[in-house]
Design a protein around this motif. Structure first.
Motif, PDB file in Angstrom:
ATOM      1  N   ARG A 238      26.600  18.097  32.196  1.00  0.00           N
ATOM      2  CA  ARG A 238      25.733  18.484  31.066  1.00  0.00           C
ATOM      3  C   ARG A 238      24.133  18.370  31.488  1.00  0.00           C
ATOM      4  O   ARG A 238      23.431  19.128  30.625  1.00  0.00           O
ATOM      5  N   LYS A 394      36.239  25.668  29.763  1.00  0.00           N
ATOM      6  CA  LYS A 394      35.904  25.332  28.267  1.00  0.00           C
ATOM      7  C   LYS A 394      35.927  26.757  27.436  1.00  0.00           C
ATOM      8  O   LYS A 394      36.328  26.675  26.379  1.00  0.00           O
ATOM      9  N   THR A 403      42.266  21.772  24.226  1.00  0.00           N
ATOM     10  CA  THR A 403      41.201  20.831  24.596  1.00  0.00           C
ATOM     11  C   THR A 403      41.537  20.609  26.205  1.00  0.00           C
ATOM     12  O   THR A 403      42.595  20.550  26.637  1.00  0.00           O
ATOM     13  N   ASP A 585      27.232  17.688  22.146  1.00  0.00           N
ATOM     14  CA  ASP A 585      28.847  17.346  21.919  1.00  0.00           C
ATOM     15  C   ASP A 585      28.789  16.127  21.221  1.00  0.00           C
ATOM     16  O   ASP A 585      29.809  15.982  20.411  1.00  0.00           O
ATOM     17  N   LYS A 588      28.236  16.308  17.676  1.00  0.00           N
ATOM     18  CA  LYS A 588      29.481  16.943  16.800  1.00  0.00           C
ATOM     19  C   LYS A 588      30.493  15.828  16.677  1.00  0.00           C
ATOM     20  O   LYS A 588      31.286  15.882  15.592  1.00  0.00           O
ATOM     21  N   GLU A 589      30.729  15.225  17.679  1.00  0.00           N
ATOM     22  CA  GLU A 589      31.899  14.222  17.667  1.00  0.00           C
ATOM     23  C   GLU A 589      31.543  13.123  16.707  1.00  0.00           C
ATOM     24  O   GLU A 589      32.468  12.688  15.904  1.00  0.00           O
ATOM     25  N   SER A 703      24.656  25.657  18.458  1.00  0.00           N
ATOM     26  CA  SER A 703      25.752  25.072  18.078  1.00  0.00           C
ATOM     27  C   SER A 703      25.726  24.456  16.507  1.00  0.00           C
ATOM     28  O   SER A 703      26.589  24.494  15.932  1.00  0.00           O
ATOM     29  N   ASN A 798      29.165  28.435  21.769  1.00  0.00           N
ATOM     30  CA  ASN A 798      28.378  27.219  22.268  1.00  0.00           C
ATOM     31  C   ASN A 798      28.912  26.954  23.695  1.00  0.00           C
ATOM     32  O   ASN A 798      28.831  25.792  24.123  1.00  0.00           O
TER      33      ASN A 798
END
Length: 808
Positions: A238, A394, A403, A585, A588-589, A703, A798
């Motif tokens: 990332r 992804k 996923t 990410d 969002k989780e 996002s 995203n």
């Protein structure tokens, strides 16, 4: 006691403004405000210091687990856990046992055949980037697929060579095994190669050493990836932000172009690597430009023009053409036939592939003496290889609603590279062009990958020798023609300059450093520059769910205090850190964990239920009562006479009848009239407390806007509170606001947002976003107001923009 006055919704237009003082009075326990103060509310509370506040509200003592307790809990073993671990290590066990043979196998076979032909040609072409014989490119297109089939989690990516990683391996190959190391006197016996001034090149020894370097580096790359996967550090990729990847891959495209230019022109050059290698290579090309072979040049230019033109046709008419035109295969077959028929090598001195031996090379271990010399380059290649592959994976995982496991992908590619390196192959990753072929031709799973490997194996065992007359300039031209997508990333620079100059500088610095210093050092320099632009950022921000201290406008973490209450129907989510590409990410989780549901899954399930209800209404098995409630026409196989009387006799035909003007409503909290399990949504509003957010970047804004829209479409209103002026300006600069996400969702404080939500709820303004789509389903013969496109989640919005256009 102190009185604090706040501005509440200046210029509000969402309710009857005359009722505002009474509504505020009802919730705050105050008398109605005078007309001149109707836009303010008053809060009366003690002045708290932190110690007094904790004393009055009694802080919770958090439970702290020791390292031993955590270890024992994570290492617990049972039959179910063991099976889960096995399926995690070998995902093929899980998905292959549920493989629908009749539905998927025909598509996978067609896709595998098409992809296998492309893999074979790209393997031959990309071997030129590694400076090894073309047959080793076929090995690199075959062996990694076998291992990834067992260990990979992506159903659609095509595993094999990728030009950027091939060039990175090729630069090390030329550094450790240059032509100068294999020069022998002309009178030597048993030596292949030709030369001038009594010197020749021992071609066999040079090729053997070069493939040893390439395969040893591939094994080391694989070992790095396996270790990273076992250590669960997949999140490190990332840190390769979109601008950094875009600048790096664009610079790599320049390196690839220059390296193939000498092959298209068929001019002799020296081997250059490191700083200013592009300039040195260009100097050699122009110095020897008079030695250009016209047959190779014409063939190369024609190949570039034809391949790029047909690829444009494939892109423009992709919805009309069921299968993309395999132009690389067609051009290769035609060029091979022309070269064989006209004997271009003997008549015009064209450079051809020459020998493609049948069969596989025997397995051999890596040369351990070389490993220390390629340690740093191998690590950077491992990171780039994984970053490219997981980004493409992804994209297609989001498009097809499944996923992927980033850490398992590291392990899968690691073992694939180790296996490939032991059989004289070079680094495997993926390419969007090859993956696009596999997906667009109907590929459903990695069974298509296995079929493509079979096609490559057929070429290795039986058809390879037919390609021996093929000109190398044609292969080089195919490589160049596939660089268009990478070069088109330059068009992102003006956009980045307007949106975020820091990201633009990262793009330019990485690209410039990679062009001037070489890919390895350039990537490191770009990463250092990127990290220099990150001042106070964290990978995993502290997120919390806030509750209200009764009788006050104070909101604190629900876990820290006993005397605290959650506002009914509302979730308040706070992020105590900047939000940017590396932690979006995780943001969002944590948001999904806070609200207790996945908004995308809720939307898809509701859509499925609504489509079934629509179908049953049209068939006459369901209808709406005068109150808008959906009820069944048939109960346990017996007609419901109570509803039959409501229907006008003689007017029912194929489920179409006059319906009173009622709005069909589905209460998602109750049992549905169709057998669809829809997750429950216990809230109607979500408040994001951004008082501690000091930074937003391009990826985070895109996002975040997508997340808000995902909540809005399931009837959950989203509000952002506590943003300072700079954050609002940044949102505007990055085009955060549009017709759905407007500035009206911004509030000065959390309490402002809560009061506004309560007013909206009291006035009945809150409604489900699905109701409007259902209201006309009974008296409309049109298809339901939900399309397949609405079912797609986070398809490309995203994902890594720099990866999308790497190839066409």
């Amino acid at each position: 006691m102190y009185i604090f006055c706040y501005s509440l919704l200046k210029g509000a237009t969402f309710w009857n403004i005359k009722q505002l003082p009474q509504e505020i009075s009802r919730w705050s326990g105050m008398d109605a405000l005078s007309p001149e103060n109707q836009y303010t509310y008053t809060v009366s509370r003690p002045i708290y210091s932190n110690p007094m506040f904790e004393e009055d509200n009694e802080r919770h003592a958090r439970e702290e687990r020791t390292l031993r307790e955590r270890f024992s809990r994570s290492c617990g073993c049972s039959g179910r856990q063991a099976l889960k671990v096995v399926k995690g290590v070998f995902p093929v066990i899980d998905w292959l046992s549920r493989y629908p043979i009749r539905e998927w196998l025909p598509s996978d076979v067609i896709s595998g055949v098409s992809t296998g032909l492309v893999c074979s040609l790209q393997g031959l072409a990309y071997a030129l980037l590694v400076s090894v014989a073309p047959v080793y490119g076929l090995y690199s297109a075959f062996f990694p697929i076998l291992t990834y089939f067992l260990l990979g989690t992506s159903r659609h990516i095509s595993v094999g060579p990728f030009p950027v990683t091939c060039l990175m391996v090729g630069s090390i190959v030329l550094t450790l095994a240059p032509d100068d190391h294999f020069l022998l006197p002309v009178n030597g016996t048993g030596v292949n190669g030709t030369g001038a001034d009594g010197i020749v090149v021992d071609v066999e020894a040079m090729e053997a050493q070069r493939i040893m370097v390439a395969s040893s580096m591939t094994v080391l790359v694989g070992l790095f990836q396996v270790v990273m996967g076992l250590l669960q550090v997949g999140f490190l990729v990332r840190y390769l932000s979109d601008p950094l990847v875009g600048g790096f891959t664009t610079a790599a495209a320049f390196h690839v172009l220059i390296s193939q230019l000498k092959i298209v022109l068929s001019v002799p050059t020296n081997n250059h690597n490191g700083c200013f290698s592009i300039l040195y290579t260009l100097n050699d090309v122009f110095t020897n430009i008079r030695q250009t072979n016209m047959a190779d040049l014409v063939s190369g230019l024609l190949t570039i023009v034809i391949v790029m033109a047909v690829k444009e046709v494939n892109t423009k008419f992709r919805h009309q053409i069921p299968v993309p035109i395999p132009i690389e295969v067609i051009v290769t077959v035609v060029a091979t036939g022309i070269s064989y028929a006209t004997e271009l090598e003997s008549h015009y001195g064209a450079s051809i592939v020459h020998s493609i031996p049948r069969g596989f090379a025997p397995a051999q271990p890596p040369n351990t003496e070389l490993l220390w010399n390629i340690l740093g380059s191998s690590f950077s290649t491992a990171v780039v290889s994984y970053a490219v592959a997981v980004s493409v994976a992804k994209v297609y995982a989001a498009k097809h609603d499944y996923t992927i496991d980033g850490n398992q992908e590291l392990i899968a590619f690691g073992f694939s590279n180790v296996f490939c390196g032991c059989f004289s192959g070079f680094v495997a990753s993926t390419a969007l062009s090859r993956t696009a072929v596999q997906e667009s031709t109907g590929g459903k799973s990695q069974v298509a990958g296995i079929i493509s490997a079979v096609m490559v194996m057929i070429v290795i065992l039986a058809l390879g020798h037919l390609l021996e007359p093929l000109q190398k300039s044609v292969l080089a031209a195919i490589v160049i023609a596939n660089l268009k997508g990478m070069f088109m990333q330059v068009t992102e620079v003006p956009t980045l300059w307007r949106q975020n100059r820091a990201d633009c500088f990262i793009w330019l610095a990485t690209c410039l450093a990679s062009v001037v210093l070489g890919l390895d050092v350039g990537l490191l320099a770009g990463l250092v520059f990127e990290m220099g632009t990150v001042v106070v950022r964290t990978q995993f921000p502290a997120c919390s769910t806030l509750g209200n201290i009764p009788g006050t406008n104070i909101y604190r973490n629900m876990k820290d205090y006993k005397n605290i209450a959650e506002v009914p129907g509302i979730k308040i989510f706070k992020c105590n850190a900047p939000i940017y590409f590396a932690n979006i990410d995780y943001f969002k989780e944590r948001l999904r964990a806070t609200v207790g549901f996945d908004s995308v899954r809720v939307f898809k399930k509701r859509n499925k239920a609504l489509k079934k209800i629509h179908k049953l209404i049209k068939k006459g098995k369901l209808r709406a009562t005068e109150t808008g409630e959906v009820v069944s026409e048939v109960s346990l196989g017996v007609d419901n006479k109570g509803f039959e009387s409501e229907r006008e006799s003689g007017q029912v035909e194929d489920g179409d009848w006059p319906v009173p003007e009622v709005e069909v409503r589905v209460d998602w909290a109750l049992e549905l009239p169709v057998r669809v399990s829809v997750p429950k949504v216990q809230i109607h509003s979500l408040v994001l407390d951004f008082s501690a957010v000091s930074f937003l970047d391009v990826v985070a804004v895109k996002s975040l806007r997508l997340v808000i829209k995902e909540f809005l479409r399931i009837g959950v209103n989203v509000y952002i509170a506590g943003c300072d002026d700079e954050i609002v300006q940044k949102m505007e600069a990055l085009a955060f606001f549009d017709e759905e996400v407007t500035r009206d969702l911004l509030f000065l404080s959390v309490h402002d947002a809560i009061l506004f939500i309560k007013l909206e709820t009291a006035n009945g303004s809150m409604q489900d976003a699905m109701v409007e789509g259902l209201s006309l389903m009974q008296d409309c013969k049109e298809p339901p107001p939900f399309t397949e496109e609405e079912d797609l989640i986070e398809t490309y919005d995203n994902q890594h923009r720099a990866i999308h256009g790497l190839s066409n």
